[in-house]
Design a protein around this motif. Structure first.
Motif, PDB file in Angstrom:
ATOM      1  N   LYS A 414     -10.998  67.817  -0.232  1.00 55.47           N
ATOM      2  CA  LYS A 414     -10.521  66.757  -1.213  1.00 55.47           C
ATOM      3  C   LYS A 414     -11.823  66.412  -2.300  1.00 55.47           C
ATOM      4  CE  LYS A 414      -6.581  65.844   0.413  1.00 55.47           C
ATOM      5  NZ  LYS A 414      -5.094  64.687   0.359  1.00 55.47           N
ATOM      6  N   VAL A 415     -12.099  66.068  -2.989  1.00 60.98           N
ATOM      7  CA  VAL A 415     -12.873  65.249  -4.348  1.00 60.98           C
ATOM      8  C   VAL A 415     -12.037  64.354  -5.534  1.00 60.98           C
ATOM      9  CG1 VAL A 415     -14.759  65.916  -5.802  1.00 60.98           C
ATOM     10  CG2 VAL A 415     -14.485  67.534  -4.161  1.00 60.98           C
ATOM     11  N   HIS A 416     -12.880  63.458  -5.095  1.00 66.59           N
ATOM     12  CA  HIS A 416     -12.265  62.028  -5.724  1.00 66.59           C
ATOM     13  C   HIS A 416     -13.569  61.182  -6.842  1.00 66.59           C
ATOM     14  CE1 HIS A 416     -10.361  57.703  -6.904  1.00 66.59           C
ATOM     15  NE2 HIS A 416     -10.843  58.865  -7.412  1.00 66.59           N
ATOM     16  N   ILE A 417     -13.449  61.395  -8.123  1.00 68.09           N
ATOM     17  CA  ILE A 417     -14.298  61.119  -8.846  1.00 68.09           C
ATOM     18  C   ILE A 417     -14.621  59.716  -9.340  1.00 68.09           C
ATOM     19  CG2 ILE A 417     -16.447  61.381  -9.834  1.00 68.09           C
ATOM     20  CD1 ILE A 417     -16.615  64.552  -8.610  1.00 68.09           C
ATOM     21  N   GLY A 418     -14.147  58.534  -9.423  1.00 67.39           N
ATOM     22  CA  GLY A 418     -13.729  57.585  -9.588  1.00 67.39           C
ATOM     23  C   GLY A 418     -14.189  56.233  -9.565  1.00 67.39           C
ATOM     24  N   GLN A 419     -12.586  55.277  -9.458  1.00 68.86           N
ATOM     25  CA  GLN A 419     -13.035  54.081  -9.090  1.00 68.86           C
ATOM     26  C   GLN A 419     -11.569  53.398  -8.927  1.00 68.86           C
ATOM     27  OE1 GLN A 419     -13.283  51.474 -12.634  1.00 68.86           O
ATOM     28  NE2 GLN A 419     -12.527  52.691 -13.868  1.00 68.86           N
ATOM     29  N   LYS A 420     -11.576  52.683  -7.162  1.00 67.89           N
ATOM     30  CA  LYS A 420     -10.254  51.982  -7.540  1.00 67.89           C
ATOM     31  C   LYS A 420     -10.039  50.642  -8.267  1.00 67.89           C
ATOM     32  CE  LYS A 420     -10.773  53.870  -3.011  1.00 67.89           C
ATOM     33  NZ  LYS A 420      -9.290  54.290  -2.981  1.00 67.89           N
ATOM     34  N   LEU A 421      -8.658  50.803  -8.752  1.00 71.42           N
ATOM     35  CA  LEU A 421      -8.119  49.468  -9.610  1.00 71.42           C
ATOM     36  C   LEU A 421      -7.374  48.466  -8.964  1.00 71.42           C
ATOM     37  CD1 LEU A 421      -7.231  50.711 -12.688  1.00 71.42           C
ATOM     38  CD2 LEU A 421      -9.360  49.669 -12.549  1.00 71.42           C
ATOM     39  N   PRO A 422      -7.736  47.059  -8.246  1.00 69.29           N
ATOM     40  CA  PRO A 422      -7.191  46.816  -8.079  1.00 69.29           C
ATOM     41  C   PRO A 422      -5.313  45.992  -8.184  1.00 69.29           C
ATOM     42  CG  PRO A 422      -8.673  45.716  -8.626  1.00 69.29           C
ATOM     43  CD  PRO A 422      -9.174  46.257  -9.025  1.00 69.29           C
ATOM     44  N   VAL A 423      -4.570  46.205  -7.842  1.00 65.73           N
ATOM     45  CA  VAL A 423      -3.709  45.360  -8.032  1.00 65.73           C
ATOM     46  C   VAL A 423      -2.722  44.533  -6.920  1.00 65.73           C
ATOM     47  CG1 VAL A 423      -1.152  46.226  -8.291  1.00 65.73           C
ATOM     48  CG2 VAL A 423      -2.831  47.733  -8.900  1.00 65.73           C
ATOM     49  N   PHE A 424      -2.652  43.071  -7.655  1.00 69.53           N
ATOM     50  CA  PHE A 424      -1.812  42.131  -6.940  1.00 69.53           C
ATOM     51  C   PHE A 424      -0.853  42.192  -6.756  1.00 69.53           C
ATOM     52  CE2 PHE A 424      -6.180  41.512  -8.301  1.00 69.53           C
ATOM     53  CZ  PHE A 424      -7.260  40.751  -7.279  1.00 69.53           C
ATOM     54  N   LYS A 448      -9.623  63.455  -9.195  1.00 66.26           N
ATOM     55  CA  LYS A 448      -9.042  64.094  -7.910  1.00 66.26           C
ATOM     56  C   LYS A 448      -8.931  65.841  -7.800  1.00 66.26           C
ATOM     57  CE  LYS A 448      -5.813  60.889  -7.472  1.00 66.26           C
ATOM     58  NZ  LYS A 448      -4.653  60.283  -6.910  1.00 66.26           N
ATOM     59  N   LEU A 449      -9.350  66.261  -7.194  1.00 62.65           N
ATOM     60  CA  LEU A 449      -9.773  67.687  -7.064  1.00 62.65           C
ATOM     61  C   LEU A 449      -8.767  68.009  -5.829  1.00 62.65           C
ATOM     62  CD1 LEU A 449     -10.070  70.794  -7.809  1.00 62.65           C
ATOM     63  CD2 LEU A 449     -12.064  70.346  -7.663  1.00 62.65           C
ATOM     64  N   ASP A 450      -7.646  68.834  -5.267  1.00 63.51           N
ATOM     65  CA  ASP A 450      -7.851  69.247  -4.381  1.00 63.51           C
ATOM     66  C   ASP A 450      -8.361  70.866  -3.681  1.00 63.51           C
ATOM     67  OD1 ASP A 450      -7.822  66.593  -3.209  1.00 63.51           O
ATOM     68  OD2 ASP A 450      -4.993  66.881  -4.067  1.00 63.51           O
ATOM     69  N   VAL A 451      -8.527  71.731  -3.207  1.00 63.33           N
ATOM     70  CA  VAL A 451      -8.645  73.224  -3.062  1.00 63.33           C
ATOM     71  C   VAL A 451      -8.830  73.603  -2.091  1.00 63.33           C
ATOM     72  CG1 VAL A 451      -9.917  73.317  -4.796  1.00 63.33           C
ATOM     73  CG2 VAL A 451     -11.400  72.701  -2.879  1.00 63.33           C
ATOM     74  N   VAL A 465      -5.580  75.754  -6.075  1.00 68.15           N
ATOM     75  CA  VAL A 465      -6.370  73.787  -6.984  1.00 68.15           C
ATOM     76  C   VAL A 465      -5.682  73.470  -7.424  1.00 68.15           C
ATOM     77  CG1 VAL A 465      -7.761  74.076  -8.528  1.00 68.15           C
ATOM     78  CG2 VAL A 465      -7.918  75.709  -7.593  1.00 68.15           C
ATOM     79  N   GLY A 466      -5.634  71.727  -6.978  1.00 67.35           N
ATOM     80  CA  GLY A 466      -4.951  70.680  -8.092  1.00 67.35           C
ATOM     81  C   GLY A 466      -5.781  70.045  -8.334  1.00 67.35           C
ATOM     82  N   THR A 489      -2.004  60.140 -17.303  1.00 71.67           N
ATOM     83  CA  THR A 489      -3.080  61.206 -16.430  1.00 71.67           C
ATOM     84  C   THR A 489      -2.406  62.402 -16.818  1.00 71.67           C
ATOM     85  OG1 THR A 489      -2.113  61.308 -13.951  1.00 71.67           O
ATOM     86  CG2 THR A 489      -0.423  60.065 -14.922  1.00 71.67           C
ATOM     87  N   ARG A 490      -3.132  63.873 -16.011  1.00 69.54           N
ATOM     88  CA  ARG A 490      -3.420  65.138 -16.843  1.00 69.54           C
ATOM     89  C   ARG A 490      -3.501  65.204 -15.912  1.00 69.54           C
ATOM     90  NH1 ARG A 490      -6.872  65.456 -20.717  1.00 69.54           N
ATOM     91  NH2 ARG A 490      -8.049  63.044 -20.137  1.00 69.54           N
ATOM     92  N   ASN A 491      -2.512  66.354 -14.873  1.00 68.12           N
ATOM     93  CA  ASN A 491      -2.653  67.541 -13.883  1.00 68.12           C
ATOM     94  C   ASN A 491      -2.704  68.799 -13.966  1.00 68.12           C
ATOM     95  OD1 ASN A 491       0.311  67.129 -12.921  1.00 68.12           O
ATOM     96  ND2 ASN A 491      -0.357  64.925 -12.587  1.00 68.12           N
ATOM     97  N   THR A 492      -2.492  69.271 -13.448  1.00 66.69           N
ATOM     98  CA  THR A 492      -2.690  70.887 -12.911  1.00 66.69           C
ATOM     99  C   THR A 492      -2.538  71.351 -11.796  1.00 66.69           C
ATOM    100  OG1 THR A 492      -2.613  73.414 -13.191  1.00 66.69           O
ATOM    101  CG2 THR A 492      -4.671  72.031 -13.214  1.00 66.69           C
ATOM    102  N   SER A 493      -1.274  72.281 -11.588  1.00 62.47           N
ATOM    103  CA  SER A 493      -1.733  72.679  -9.887  1.00 62.47           C
ATOM    104  C   SER A 493      -1.530  74.541  -9.738  1.00 62.47           C
ATOM    105  CB  SER A 493      -1.016  72.101  -8.796  1.00 62.47           C
ATOM    106  OG  SER A 493       0.633  72.894  -9.349  1.00 62.47           O
TER     107      SER A 493
END
Length: 726
Positions: A414-424, A448-451, A465-466, A489-493
């Motif tokens: 898994k690869v995640h390149i980005g940020q985490k947004l806080p939700v209260f 986010k990339l899953d292989v 590939v996800g 969001t845009r995703n493909t698998s």
């Protein structure tokens, strides 16, 4: 100011002069990579001045450098098989750092490797002499200590190729390989074994429960002593136990007698790559072992059973204890985004006022209608009256992520390149006194990339590939001041099958946004062309595309064992790993008795002589070599006989790369085991430049296991050309 400066310089020079000269000498030796010498200098200096902290620190650094350099040299010598030099360096390492953590392990490895090389040499000699059982035993012993030993694995493969699949796996002496002929009808069992003993010299000892008066009918011709004995025992529900090379114990094949006479062996098998639980299930299912224990911490297997079953277990483990394939995935993700905004037109005022102004000239929201000063009644409009808007913006963005992921076969990465947004999230408690509790959770946005790769034997890679690309659109405020986010969001698998090094492009994840807005005077602003004089038109165009490029590169694929190692003789269902009851191709069964049904004891005079086919020897010589180069002479024995001969060459133009003591000039003795091969190297001498030479084979002879001889047929040419000196 000058006096303090001169004072400081003087103190520095004094301190430099007071430094121990051994430090400078050790530093000079270290720059030239002579760390053992530097360490000796520092050790001598510390004997004289043991309280100097600089010497102590320099000694520690020199010891670490010297130890690291010695370990590298020891590893290189161990790989080259130079054991004496490696042992000498181990002694130096012990002197430099007797408490080094790798000293004991390296000493054990060097001694073990030296012993294994000697064992391997004896195993190769046994294979050369046709003693396949001895060669296999040597290979098993080495592989039990070092499962990945290349020489032992090669020896095991050569033994498997030189021996038929159905061959027996016992350590039998030469007496069991003598040919015999049996012609008995309703003969007592004791009489049959007496005949076998007289013809082969093998001694038989009978258990007290064996019925010696049992009747045996057997007609066998041109079989070995071992084959005849196994056939008789199999038909009479008997079993055997080898006491030595010429003695056999015969006992009934019952469970009680098996427990009484069969000797068991306990073997500890260390697994390198395979999972010990899966191996345990495989061994229980196929080999049906008696006792088995596993240790997951050490990844080892302890098996207790007969030698035949343990041989089968060892071969099964060798076929599955292989390193996992690995692949390097080169991934490149690009987000191509363009945005353009055009705003053109005249902005007119949105409201006009008419009313009575106050003293300051402003029109209040409410006035008294009955005023006496009508002069204050006036109209107002925003200033400026008209605003011309001429604005255009354009932008391009290219977000690139280029991770390289190394992953094992069938594992997920898994690869995640980005940020985490806080939700209260708030929780209000209204019981008793009101209290508010807040908790925070994080929302992942970005790339986010899953292989999950699956490596095939042909170096193709099947990849699941996800891909998901998300971005923050806007922040939303919820009830009670809570915060939420609107995420795009845009995703493909997908599942791909790519060759090693092939690049696949996944594109088309496009977000195209085209908006048009107009503001102005109602009615007039909608007139074509002229409407821009009565309003402002805003054109917005946003386009985003995500492109994924993925390239697999196989780092290590599965090293599939030879086919000869994946076919195993497994005995019978009742006795896994037991000796095979199959006979040789030359053996004949069902021959009629020679004299009216009387029993004929086998003997040398009654043994038929089988016709021996010719042996085939293939010769292959390097056809062309440069001046002063090396020529390889490959010999391959394609028969089941042992072949001896001599290579003939011109001693004035060629010389063996490894000369043999006692060999005559121009002759090189060779000997090939059944189904064996050999390569002999010769170096071209200066007189051979520009010449055409011939390497021949003479004095060929072939002999079988029992001394029978056969003619030898030679195939191939020994001609070679040596290039002239340029």
């Amino acid at each position: 100011m000058k006096q303090p400066l001169f004072l400081l310089l003087g103190v520095a020079l004094l301190l430099a002069g007071c430094a121990n000269p051994a430090l400078r000498q050790a530093e000079d030796l270290g720059r030239s990579n002579q760390w053992p010498a530097a360490l000796r200098v520092l050790d001598d200096a510390l004997v004289k001045d043991p309280t100097d902290p600089q010497l102590r620190a320099a000694q520690v650094r020199a010891r670490e450098q010297a130890s690291a350099r010695l370990i590298l040299q020891i590893e290189a010598l161990r790989g080259a098989g130079r054991w004496d030099e490696a042992s000498a360096l181990l002694s130096q390492l012990a002197l430099a750092d007797s408490r080094h953590p790798r000293l004991a392990a390296l000493t054990t490895e060097v001694e073990r490797s030296r012993r294994q090389d000697a064992q391997l040499a004896s195993g190769r000699a046994a294979l050369k002499d046709g003693k396949l059982e001895r060669a296999e035993a040597v290979a098993r012993e080495i592989l039990a200590e070092s499962p990945q030993h290349p020489g032992a694995r090669l020896l095991a493969s050569q033994v498997a190729q030189a021996r038929p699949l159905e061959a027996a796996v016992g350590e039998l002496g030469p007496a069991f390989q003598k040919p015999v002929t049996l012609e008995f009808r309703e003969a007592p069992l004791r009489q049959v074994f007496e005949a076998l003993s007289r013809s082969s010299g093998v001694n038989f000892v009978f258990d007290k429960d064996v019925r010696a008066d049992a009747r045996v009918t057997v007609f066998l011709r041109n079989v070995t002593m071992d084959e005849a004995m196994r056939v008789i025992l199999g038909t009479q529900q008997l079993d055997r136990k080898l006491l030595n090379e010429t003695s056999v114990l015969i006992f009934p094949n019952t469970a009680a007698k098996q427990r009484e006479h069969q000797e068991l062996i306990t073997r500890t098998l260390y697994l390198t790559n395979a999972d010990v639980k899966q191996v345990q299930a495989m061994v229980r299912t196929i080999a049906k072992v008696r006792d088995i224990h596993i240790d997951e911490r050490l990844n080892l297997l302890i098996v207790r059973d007969t030698p035949e079953v343990l041989r089968l277990v060892e071969k099964l483990i060798a076929s599955v204890d292989l390193p996992e394939p690995e692949v390097m995935l080169e991934v490149e993700v690009m987000e191509l985004a363009t945005d353009r905004v055009d705003e053109l037109g005249l902005k007119w005022p949105e409201q006009a006022s008419l009313g009575i102004s106050d003293a300051a000239g402003n029109i209040p929201p409410a006035v008294f209608v009955g005023g006496k000063n009508p002069i204050n009644f006036r109209a107002s409009i925003a200033n400026p009256v008209v605003v011309a808007t001429l604005r255009g913006t354009a932008g391009n963005s290219n977000i690139l992520a280029n991770p390289k992921i190394r992953v094992r076969n069938r594992d997920k990465a898994k690869v995640h390149i980005g940020q985490k947004l806080p939700v209260f999230t708030t929780t209000t408690n209204f019981t008793g006194s009101t209290s508010v509790a807040a908790s925070v959770s994080y929302l992942d946005i970005g790339l986010k990339l899953d292989v999950e790769p699956t490596i095939q034997l042909d170096n193709d890679v099947v990849i699941k590939v996800g891909l998901e690309v998300s971005n923050l659109i806007r922040q939303v405020t919820g009830p009670g001041g809570t915060t939420a986010y609107e995420i795009g969001t845009r995703n493909t698998s997908t599942v791909l099958r790519l060759a090693d090094g092939e690049t696949q492009v996944l594109a088309g994840l496009i977000n195209d946004e085209d908006r048009k807005a107009a503001t102005g005077i109602p009615g007039l602003s909608s007139i074509p062309v002229l409407g821009r004089l009565f309003g402002t038109t805003t054109d917005t165009r946003n386009k985003t595309e995500v492109v994924l490029l993925i390239t697999p590169r196989v780092v290590r694929n599965l090293a599939v064992p030879d086919a000869s190692l994946t076919r195993l003789a497994s005995g019978t269902d009742a006795s896994p790993g037991a000796f095979s009851s199959l006979l040789r191709r030359e053996a004949k069964v069902g021959v009629a008795p020679s004299s009216g049904g009387a029993a004929a004891a086998p003997g040398p005079q009654a043994q038929p002589v089988a016709a021996t086919a010719e042996a085939l020897l293939k010769l292959d010589v390097t056809p062309q070599i440069p001046a002063g180069g090396t020529v390889s002479v490959a010999l391959k024995n394609e028969s089941g006989l042992q072949i001896k001969g001599e290579l003939e060459y011109d001693a004035s133009r060629l010389t063996p790369a490894q000369p043999l003591q006692g060999a005559a000039p121009g002759r090189y003795p060779v000997e090939l085991a059944p189904r064996g091969d050999r390569v002999v190297a010769f170096r071209a001498l200066p007189p051979a430049a520009g010449q055409v030479l011939n390497i021949g084979v003479s004095a060929l002879s072939a002999s079988g296991l029992n001394g029978e001889s056969a003619p030898v047929r030679l195939e191939g040419s020994g001609l070679l050309t040596v290039e002239a000196v340029k």
